[in-house]
Design a protein around this motif. Structure first.
Motif, PDB file in Angstrom:
ATOM      1  N   ASP A   8       0.841  -0.964  -0.035  1.00  0.00           N
ATOM      2  CA  ASP A   8      -0.100  -0.182   0.107  1.00  0.00           C
ATOM      3  C   ASP A   8       0.767   1.232   0.070  1.00  0.00           C
ATOM      4  OD1 ASP A   8      -2.474  -1.171   0.102  1.00  0.00           O
ATOM      5  OD2 ASP A   8      -2.455  -1.635   2.146  1.00  0.00           O
ATOM      6  N   LEU A  11       1.817   1.842  -3.577  1.00  0.00           N
ATOM      7  CA  LEU A  11       0.846   2.231  -4.336  1.00  0.00           C
ATOM      8  C   LEU A  11       0.730   3.792  -4.029  1.00  0.00           C
ATOM      9  CD1 LEU A  11      -1.468  -0.830  -4.587  1.00  0.00           C
ATOM     10  CD2 LEU A  11      -0.162   0.168  -6.486  1.00  0.00           C
ATOM     11  N   TYR A  14       3.104   6.278  -5.038  1.00  0.00           N
ATOM     12  CA  TYR A  14       2.843   6.493  -6.893  1.00  0.00           C
ATOM     13  C   TYR A  14       1.746   7.282  -7.302  1.00  0.00           C
ATOM     14  CZ  TYR A  14       2.304   5.130 -11.680  1.00  0.00           C
ATOM     15  OH  TYR A  14       1.882   5.122 -12.862  1.00  0.00           O
ATOM     16  N   SER A  15       0.756   7.180  -6.337  1.00  0.00           N
ATOM     17  CA  SER A  15      -0.616   8.120  -6.591  1.00  0.00           C
ATOM     18  C   SER A  15      -0.220   9.488  -6.398  1.00  0.00           C
ATOM     19  CB  SER A  15      -1.697   7.219  -5.899  1.00  0.00           C
ATOM     20  OG  SER A  15      -2.726   8.231  -5.870  1.00  0.00           O
ATOM     21  N   VAL A  31       1.135  -2.578 -12.218  1.00  0.00           N
ATOM     22  CA  VAL A  31      -0.107  -2.475 -12.286  1.00  0.00           C
ATOM     23  C   VAL A  31      -0.767  -2.548 -13.608  1.00  0.00           C
ATOM     24  CG1 VAL A  31      -1.661  -0.220 -12.320  1.00  0.00           C
ATOM     25  CG2 VAL A  31       0.063  -0.485 -10.437  1.00  0.00           C
ATOM     26  N   CYS A  37      -3.792  -4.719  -7.971  1.00  0.00           N
ATOM     27  CA  CYS A  37      -3.073  -3.619  -7.598  1.00  0.00           C
ATOM     28  C   CYS A  37      -3.652  -2.355  -8.294  1.00  0.00           C
ATOM     29  CB  CYS A  37      -1.505  -3.726  -7.925  1.00  0.00           C
ATOM     30  SG  CYS A  37      -0.601  -4.909  -6.853  1.00  0.00           S
ATOM     31  N   ARG A  38      -4.131  -2.558  -9.402  1.00  0.00           N
ATOM     32  CA  ARG A  38      -4.779  -1.605 -10.440  1.00  0.00           C
ATOM     33  C   ARG A  38      -5.961  -1.042  -9.669  1.00  0.00           C
ATOM     34  NH1 ARG A  38      -4.128  -3.831 -14.541  1.00  0.00           N
ATOM     35  NH2 ARG A  38      -6.026  -4.604 -15.010  1.00  0.00           N
ATOM     36  N   LEU A  41      -4.721   0.944  -6.560  1.00  0.00           N
ATOM     37  CA  LEU A  41      -4.229   2.229  -7.105  1.00  0.00           C
ATOM     38  C   LEU A  41      -5.404   3.358  -7.500  1.00  0.00           C
ATOM     39  CD1 LEU A  41      -1.940   4.243  -7.902  1.00  0.00           C
ATOM     40  CD2 LEU A  41      -1.902   2.931 -10.134  1.00  0.00           C
ATOM     41  N   TYR A  44      -6.847   4.890  -4.520  1.00  0.00           N
ATOM     42  CA  TYR A  44      -5.931   5.879  -3.735  1.00  0.00           C
ATOM     43  C   TYR A  44      -5.989   7.230  -4.592  1.00  0.00           C
ATOM     44  CZ  TYR A  44      -4.176   2.182  -0.747  1.00  0.00           C
ATOM     45  OH  TYR A  44      -3.649   1.382   0.022  1.00  0.00           O
ATOM     46  N   ASP A  45      -6.255   6.773  -5.991  1.00  0.00           N
ATOM     47  CA  ASP A  45      -6.282   8.134  -7.012  1.00  0.00           C
ATOM     48  C   ASP A  45      -7.661   8.853  -6.681  1.00  0.00           C
ATOM     49  OD1 ASP A  45      -4.013   7.577  -8.143  1.00  0.00           O
ATOM     50  OD2 ASP A  45      -4.695   6.513  -9.990  1.00  0.00           O
TER      51      ASP A  45
END
Length: 216
Positions: A8, A11, A14-15, A31, A37-38, A41, A44-45
């Motif tokens: 996490d 991710l 990265y976000s 991803v 994981c996608r 993500l 989180y986005d």
């Protein structure tokens, strides 16, 4: 089936856009292969977007702003399609790695590092390094530890170490506590994308002597 996933923390970083270029490349590539994981993500986005909506002042937009933006996106996509050669149907490198390298395996300039193992260092920012590794089936990478973090994404074949087995799409997260000897499984040669933020700690004398020249 992908069994080994991103954390996490990776991710979320990265976000938020706080990862070094090399780490962003490997996260984005994993991803693109991993539904789990996608989905995480995207969550989180969504959270990050909601927070920005609450923090930033609201600005009025022109009535045709959305239509104009969509038109520009469509024009840009059409230009990219005309400029880019068609992607081969069967390739080892998924996106975005394929686009980053500018092609598939035939575009890689490999350099021998010993024992049949080859590598190709990718051009990224100095905060971390990214390299492609080609390990013949049945060949072991010298025993080593880590001064920092190493992420290894399997693109073809598989390898095992003292901890587990890693197949296509799997990502191994090695930290300063990790000491291992990865061995490519017999059969299909193993190809990986590996990213580090510090040099490796090799146990053997010869790998340590060669390390400055190989930039590992």
């Amino acid at each position: 089936m992908i069994r080994h996933h991103l954390t996490d923390d990776l991710l979320m970083a990265y976000s938020a856009g706080t990862l070094p270029e090399a780490f962003s490349l490997i996260v984005a590539t994993h991803v693109s292969l991993c539904d789990d994981c996608r989905a995480r993500l995207e969550a989180y986005d969504a959270v990050g977007g909601s927070l920005l909506d609450q923090l930033l002042p609201q600005v009025s937009m022109a009535p045709d702003a959305l239509a104009a933006t969509m038109q520009k996106i469509a024009m840009s996509d059409a230009e990219d399609a005309r400029a880019s050669p068609p992607r081969p149907a069967h390739r080892v490198f998924p996106e975005p790695l394929y686009g980053y390298v500018g092609g598939d395996l035939d575009h890689v300039r490999w350099r021998a590092v010993g024992g049949g193992v080859r590598q190709a260092i990718l051009n990224t920012s100095s905060e971390a390094s990214a390299r492609l590794l080609y390990i013949p089936g049945g060949v072991a990478v010298p025993d080593h530890g880590h001064h920092g973090m190493e992420l290894t994404l399997v693109l073809q074949g598989a390898f095992r170490d003292e901890h587990d087995r890693f197949g296509p799409g799997d990502i191994e997260i090695a930290t300063e506590e990790t000491q291992h000897t990865p061995v490519a499984e017999p059969g299909l040669d193993c190809i990986c994308l590996a990213v580090t933020d510090a040099p490796l700690k090799f146990s053997g004398l010869l790998p340590r002597l060669a390390q400055p020249f190989l930039r590992i």
